[in-house]
Design an enzyme around this catalytic site. Structure first.
Site, PDB file in Angstrom:
ATOM      1  N   LYS A  14       0.835  -1.223   0.000  1.00 15.83           N
ATOM      2  CA  LYS A  14       0.000   0.000   0.000  1.00 15.83           C
ATOM      3  C   LYS A  14       0.865   1.267   0.000  1.00 15.83           C
ATOM      4  CE  LYS A  14      -2.413  -1.045   3.789  1.00 15.83           C
ATOM      5  NZ  LYS A  14      -1.900  -2.390   4.143  1.00 15.83           N
ATOM      6  N   ARG A  89     -10.208   0.323   7.863  1.00 19.38           N
ATOM      7  CA  ARG A  89      -9.805  -1.040   8.210  1.00 19.38           C
ATOM      8  C   ARG A  89     -10.951  -1.811   8.861  1.00 19.38           C
ATOM      9  NH1 ARG A  89      -3.901   0.320   8.575  1.00 19.38           N
ATOM     10  NH2 ARG A  89      -2.743  -1.610   8.765  1.00 19.38           N
ATOM     11  N   ARG A 128      11.362  -6.071   5.702  1.00 17.15           N
ATOM     12  CA  ARG A 128      11.181  -4.671   6.086  1.00 17.15           C
ATOM     13  C   ARG A 128      11.660  -4.447   7.523  1.00 17.15           C
ATOM     14  NH1 ARG A 128       5.272  -2.053   5.523  1.00 17.15           N
ATOM     15  NH2 ARG A 128       4.901  -3.038   7.538  1.00 17.15           N
ATOM     16  N   ARG A 134      10.834  -1.470  11.934  1.00 20.39           N
ATOM     17  CA  ARG A 134       9.520  -1.140  12.493  1.00 20.39           C
ATOM     18  C   ARG A 134       9.186  -2.090  13.631  1.00 20.39           C
ATOM     19  NH1 ARG A 134       4.456   0.010   8.563  1.00 20.39           N
ATOM     20  NH2 ARG A 134       3.427  -1.234  10.156  1.00 20.39           N
ATOM     21  N   ARG A 145      -1.332  -9.396  13.175  1.00 18.54           N
ATOM     22  CA  ARG A 145      -1.852  -8.413  12.203  1.00 18.54           C
ATOM     23  C   ARG A 145      -2.571  -9.121  11.053  1.00 18.54           C
ATOM     24  NH1 ARG A 145       3.571  -5.682  11.245  1.00 18.54           N
ATOM     25  NH2 ARG A 145       2.569  -4.490   9.601  1.00 18.54           N
TER      26      ARG A 145
HETATM   27  P1  AMP Z   1       0.112   0.389   8.817  1.00 20.28           P
HETATM   28  O1  AMP Z   1       1.308   1.265   8.749  1.00 20.28           O
HETATM   29  O2  AMP Z   1      -1.012   0.860   7.927  1.00 20.28           O
HETATM   30  O3  AMP Z   1       0.426  -1.073   8.611  1.00 20.28           O
HETATM   31  O4  AMP Z   1      -0.468   0.512  10.311  1.00 20.28           O
HETATM   32  C1  AMP Z   1       0.296   0.101  11.425  1.00 20.28           C
HETATM   33  C2  AMP Z   1      -0.602  -0.072  12.629  1.00 20.28           C
HETATM   34  O5  AMP Z   1      -1.242   1.178  12.940  1.00 20.28           O
HETATM   35  C3  AMP Z   1      -1.739  -1.074  12.476  1.00 20.28           C
HETATM   36  O6  AMP Z   1      -1.322  -2.395  12.723  1.00 20.28           O
HETATM   37  C4  AMP Z   1      -2.730  -0.563  13.524  1.00 20.28           C
HETATM   38  O7  AMP Z   1      -2.316  -0.918  14.830  1.00 20.28           O
HETATM   39  C5  AMP Z   1      -2.577   0.949  13.399  1.00 20.28           C
HETATM   40  N1  AMP Z   1      -3.519   1.498  12.399  1.00 20.28           N
HETATM   41  C6  AMP Z   1      -3.199   2.102  11.203  1.00 20.28           C
HETATM   42  N2  AMP Z   1      -4.297   2.470  10.543  1.00 20.28           N
HETATM   43  C7  AMP Z   1      -5.355   2.093  11.319  1.00 20.28           C
HETATM   44  C8  AMP Z   1      -6.769   2.170  11.167  1.00 20.28           C
HETATM   45  N3  AMP Z   1      -7.336   2.692  10.054  1.00 20.28           N
HETATM   46  N4  AMP Z   1      -7.541   1.686  12.172  1.00 20.28           N
HETATM   47  C9  AMP Z   1      -6.996   1.158  13.289  1.00 20.28           C
HETATM   48  N5  AMP Z   1      -5.684   1.023  13.484  1.00 20.28           N
HETATM   49  C10 AMP Z   1      -4.849   1.495  12.518  1.00 20.28           C
END
Ligand code: AMP
Length: 192
Positions: A14, A89, A128, A134, A145
Site C-alpha cells: 500500500k 480497516r 522490512r 519497524r 496483524r
Molecule cells: P500500517 O502502517 O497501515 O500497517 O499501520 C500500522 C498499525 O497502525 C496497524 O497495525 C494498527 O495498529 C494501526 N492502524 C493504522 N491504521 C489504522 C486504522 N485505520 N484503524 C486502526 N488502526 C490502525
C-alpha cells in the site's frame, strides 16, 4: 484526480504504490499508520494510546481513528484528491469515511485492492523489519496483524464490491513491482 482508497493486507505494498501514485498524479496522501507513528515519535497523548495497540498488532479503536482521519483530511489541500492508505480497516470506519466525504460534497472515488499470497507478505514484512526496524514487523506481531486483517478488515472487500468501486490487482498475475505500478496507472488513467 478522484479520491483513491488503497487496500490490502499488511505487506501488500500500500505504501509503495501510494508513493508512486502520488508522484504521478500529484494528489494528497493520508497514511494512518504514518500519522500514528509520528504521534508516537512526538510522544503525544494520542501516541501513548496508539503505541499499545500497534505493538500488539491490534487496531486503534474506531472512534479515535475516525476523528484523526477527519482532522487529517481537512488539513489536505482542496480539490486534488487524496489517497487513503491504511484506512478504512473496519466496516464502521468505511461507513464513517463515506459519511464524512458526503458531508463535504466529496466521494470515495475508487478502491484499489492489492492481493498478495500470505507467504510472500510474511517474507516482505520480515525483510522490512531488517531494513526499517519497524517495531510491529516481528513474526509474532505480524501473525496477529494477519489475523486482525482477516477478521476485521477483509470483510470490507464485499462492502466495497457493493459500493461498486472495487478494482483488484493480483501480485500472482504480475509478480513484479514495475508491472504492478503500470497496471494500476493504466486503470487510474481511465478514472481521472
Ligand atoms: P500500517 O502502517 O497501515 O500497517 O499501520 C500500522 C498499525 O497502525 C496497524 O497495525 C494498527 O495498529 C494501526 N492502524 C493504522 N491504521 C489504522 C486504522 N485505520 N484503524 C486502526 N488502526 C490502525
Amino acid at each position: 484526480m478522484k479520491n483513491i482508497i488503497i487496500f490490502g493486507a499488511p505487506g501488500s505494498g500500500k505504501g509503495t504504490y501510494s508513493d508512486a501514485i502520488v508522484e504521478r498524479y500529484g494528489m494528497g496522501h493520508i497514511s494512518t499508520g504514518d500519522v500514528l507513528r509520528a504521534e508516537i515519535k512526538n510522544e503525544t497523548e494520542l501516541g501513548k494510546v496508539a503505541q499499545g495497540y500497534i505493538s500488539n498488532g491490534q487496531l486503534i479503536p474506531d472512534d479515535l481513528m475516525i476523528d484523526i482521519l477527519a482532522k487529517t483530511y481537512d488539513a489536505q489541500p482542496a480539490g486534488k484528491g487524496v489517497i487513503f492508505d491504511g484506512f478504512p480497516r473496519t466496516i464502521a470506519q468505511a461507513e464513517a469515511l463515506k459519511k464524512m466525504l458526503a458531508e463535504r460534497g466529496h466521494e470515495m472515488g475508487v478502491m484499489v485492492e492489492l492481493v498478495v499470497e500470505e507467504d510472500i507478505l510474511m517474507a516482505r514484512l520480515l525483510n522490512r523489519a531488517k531494513e526499517q526496524g519497524r517495531a510491529d514487523d516481528n513474526e509474532e506481531t505480524i501473525k496477529k496483524r494477519f489475523a486482525v486483517y482477516q477478521n476485521q478488515t477483509a470483510p470490507l472487500i464485499d462492502w466495497f464490491e457493493r459500493e461498486g468501486i472495487r478494482h483488484t490487482f493480483r501480485w500472482a498475475d504480475t509478480p513484479n513491482k514495475e508491472a504492478m505500478i503500470e497496471s494500476i496507472f493504466a486503470f487510474l488513467d481511465t478514472v481521472k
